[in-house]
Design an enzyme around this catalytic site. Structure first.
Site, short mmCIF file in Angstrom:
data_model
loop_
_atom_site.label_atom_id
_atom_site.label_comp_id
_atom_site.label_asym_id
_atom_site.label_seq_id
_atom_site.Cartn_x
_atom_site.Cartn_y
_atom_site.Cartn_z
N ASP A 57 0.85 -1.18 0.00
CA ASP A 57 0.00 0.00 0.00
C ASP A 57 0.89 1.24 0.00
O ASP A 57 1.93 1.25 0.69
CB ASP A 57 -0.92 0.02 1.23
CG ASP A 57 -2.14 0.90 1.01
OD1 ASP A 57 -3.22 0.36 0.70
OD2 ASP A 57 -2.01 2.14 1.12
N LYS A 236 -18.86 -8.92 -13.66
CA LYS A 236 -18.85 -8.04 -12.49
C LYS A 236 -19.68 -6.78 -12.72
O LYS A 236 -20.52 -6.42 -11.89
CB LYS A 236 -17.40 -7.67 -12.16
CG LYS A 236 -17.26 -6.68 -11.01
CD LYS A 236 -17.80 -7.22 -9.69
CE LYS A 236 -17.54 -6.23 -8.57
NZ LYS A 236 -18.09 -6.71 -7.29
N CYS A 290 -19.73 1.05 -5.87
CA CYS A 290 -20.03 0.00 -6.86
C CYS A 290 -21.13 0.43 -7.82
O CYS A 290 -20.86 0.87 -8.94
CB CYS A 290 -20.43 -1.29 -6.15
SG CYS A 290 -19.13 -1.98 -5.10
N TYR A 350 -23.29 5.70 3.07
CA TYR A 350 -24.18 5.17 2.04
C TYR A 350 -24.88 3.89 2.45
O TYR A 350 -25.89 3.51 1.84
CB TYR A 350 -23.42 4.95 0.72
CG TYR A 350 -22.64 3.66 0.64
CD1 TYR A 350 -23.21 2.49 0.12
CD2 TYR A 350 -21.32 3.59 1.08
CE1 TYR A 350 -22.50 1.32 0.04
CE2 TYR A 350 -20.60 2.41 1.00
CZ TYR A 350 -21.18 1.28 0.47
OH TYR A 350 -20.47 0.11 0.41
#
Length: 452
Positions: A57, A236, A290, A350
């Site tokens: 990372d 996906k 998403c 959300y």
């Protein structure tokens, strides 16, 4: 004790059982690029399986936290304990230099975010950076797996050519596969380990075979091999497109509820007793990293207009405006102008219980009401000041505040404990069909059901 022999899984003629033992014994070093909300759980599960994972990372604080046995990812049951175990026994270590990890790894797994630009074009910069770094450490027999959600064609048109050009290897010397993450916040470990079938698709048959071997060991559920990487990428994003369009249908029905004078939620529920009907639930809007993003991954790659999918986006994006207009109308019926009103917005995240505000419908709602002159109090018990887009009002303070209206956007469990009896008469707009047993003096409008 881990063998010093290091092996690759692509293009080998070793028997499958020997490849599996190599993977699970740590002789196939794994690098997971991206230790975010889904990357760290994935790295931890890989470490649990193989005992030989380097997590990468670019955030030095994340690296330090993981190497100290901690986790910066909250709200994931079991993750903190698993990270503590796999870092303590050396199965997982973290670095912030992807090139360093790539030199040692034979299995490379990218799970970095794909965002949208201001023009709503897919931004693949994070994945491109990983691919460039890995290419310089790529060896014959390596397998590069993409779990990040990407526009269809990304592995074929970007990942494989870039790896080949920057590494100097021929494309048939290494593998590339797309194996999408199918996980949700709050259940990452369970989903990674196999809540749903795992989809794998490679740029060639050998890439598919090698990826399927890996995930057959990693997950408990079925591994579904598809024709190629582009098919897997479509799987996906099509999942997200389906949900976006279905939710838009439910929301559109909710928008015409007043004309029909019917409880749309009840009608949907009963319609769904017919096995060919599966209408989703209307609500305050669609948020997260998403569903609001994936349609644009497809729009960017096709020449057709896709009017249905674009209309669905427009409908779902319109819900915050509908909530705001419902508040305005409710206040106006009581003789209160919106510019004179104090409005509580309940929920900025959300999803309930998830400290994530990306694309939250609460954000345009707050902006809309603010632009109309209302005084807005934003309440969200799962967020702290650093992770919120607006100043937050604690629930305890809210209950001591004179309100004119309240809008429920995110159904956090804590909102179920609000003392509605303590407020004078309010206009309430319920975007999640969750406010129950309100005193009769409150005028409540439920999205999809109407005045309650």
């Amino acid at each position: 004790m881990r063998s010093s022999e290091v092996v690759g899984l692509y293009g080998t003629d070793a028997p499958a059982d020997r490849q599996r033992r190599a993977l699970t014994s740590g002789r196939v070093p794994v690098a997971v690029y991206g230790l975010g909300k889904m990357g760290l759980p994935l790295a931890a599960v890989y470490a649990e399986l193989t005992g030989n994972v380097t997590g990468v990372d670019i955030d030095e604080q994340v690296v330090e936290t993981v190497n100290a046995g901690g986790t910066h990812v909250t709200g994931e049951p079991g993750l903190a304990d698993l990270v503590s175990v796999v870092t303590a026994d050396g199965s997982l270590q973290a670095v912030n230099d992807p090139s360093e990890a790539a030199e040692a790894a034979r299995l490379h797994v990218a799970i970095v975010p794909t965002t949208l630009t201001e023009e709503r074009r897919p931004d693949l910069a994070a994945l491109e950076a990983v691919v460039e770094s890995v290419a310089h450490g790529l060896s014959p027999g390596d397998l590069f797996v993409v779990e990040s959600t990407v526009p269809p064609g990304t592995c074929r048109d970007l990942v494989e050519p870039t790896l080949a050009a920057a590494s100097g290897l021929d494309p048939d010397e290494f593998g590339v596969a797309f194996c999408p993450e199918r996980t949700a916040s709050g259940r990452a470990l369970r989903d990674i380990r196999g809540s749903y079938p795992k989809v794998v698709g490679g740029v060639d048959e050998e890439s598919t075979r090698a990826a399927a071997l890996v995930y057959d060991e990693l997950v408990d559920n079925e591994v579904i091999r598809v024709s190629d990487t582009t098919t897997a990428e479509c799987v996906k994003v099509f999942e997200g497109l389906y949900r976006d369009v279905n939710i838009a249908l439910a929301n559109e029905l909710a928008l015409v509820r007043d004309d029909l004078d019917v409880d749309v939620v009840e009608a949907i529920s009963v319609a769904n007793t017919q096995p060919y009907c599966d209408i989703h639930t209307p609500g305050a809007g669609v948020g997260g990293h998403c569903i609001p993003y994936y349609p644009y991954f497809v729009f960017d790659r096709v020449s057709g207009e896709m009017p249905l999918s674009r209309a669905a986006r427009d409908v779902n994006d319109s819900m915050p405006r509908f909530l705001a207009e419902t508040v305005v109308d409710g206040l106006q019926a009581r003789g209160t102008a919106i510019e004179d009103a104090t409005v509580a917005v309940l929920g900025l995240a959300y999803r309930p219980g998830v400290a994530e505000t990306r694309a939250s419908p609460a954000i345009p709602l707050v902006e809309d009401l603010s632009s109309r002159g209302a005084r807005i109090l934003v309440v969200d018990p799962v967020l702290d000041g650093a992770s919120a887009d607006y100043p937050l009002t604690p629930i305890e303070e809210l209950e001591r505040t004179d309100l004119d209206a309240a809008v429920l956007v995110t159904n956090h469990p804590e909102f179920g404990d609000l003392d509605w009896e303590s407020y004078d008469s309010l206009v309430c707009v319920d975007g999640r069909d969750a406010l129950v047993d309100l005193p009769d003096r409150h005028d409540c409008y439920v999205v999809g059901r109407g005045p309650n």
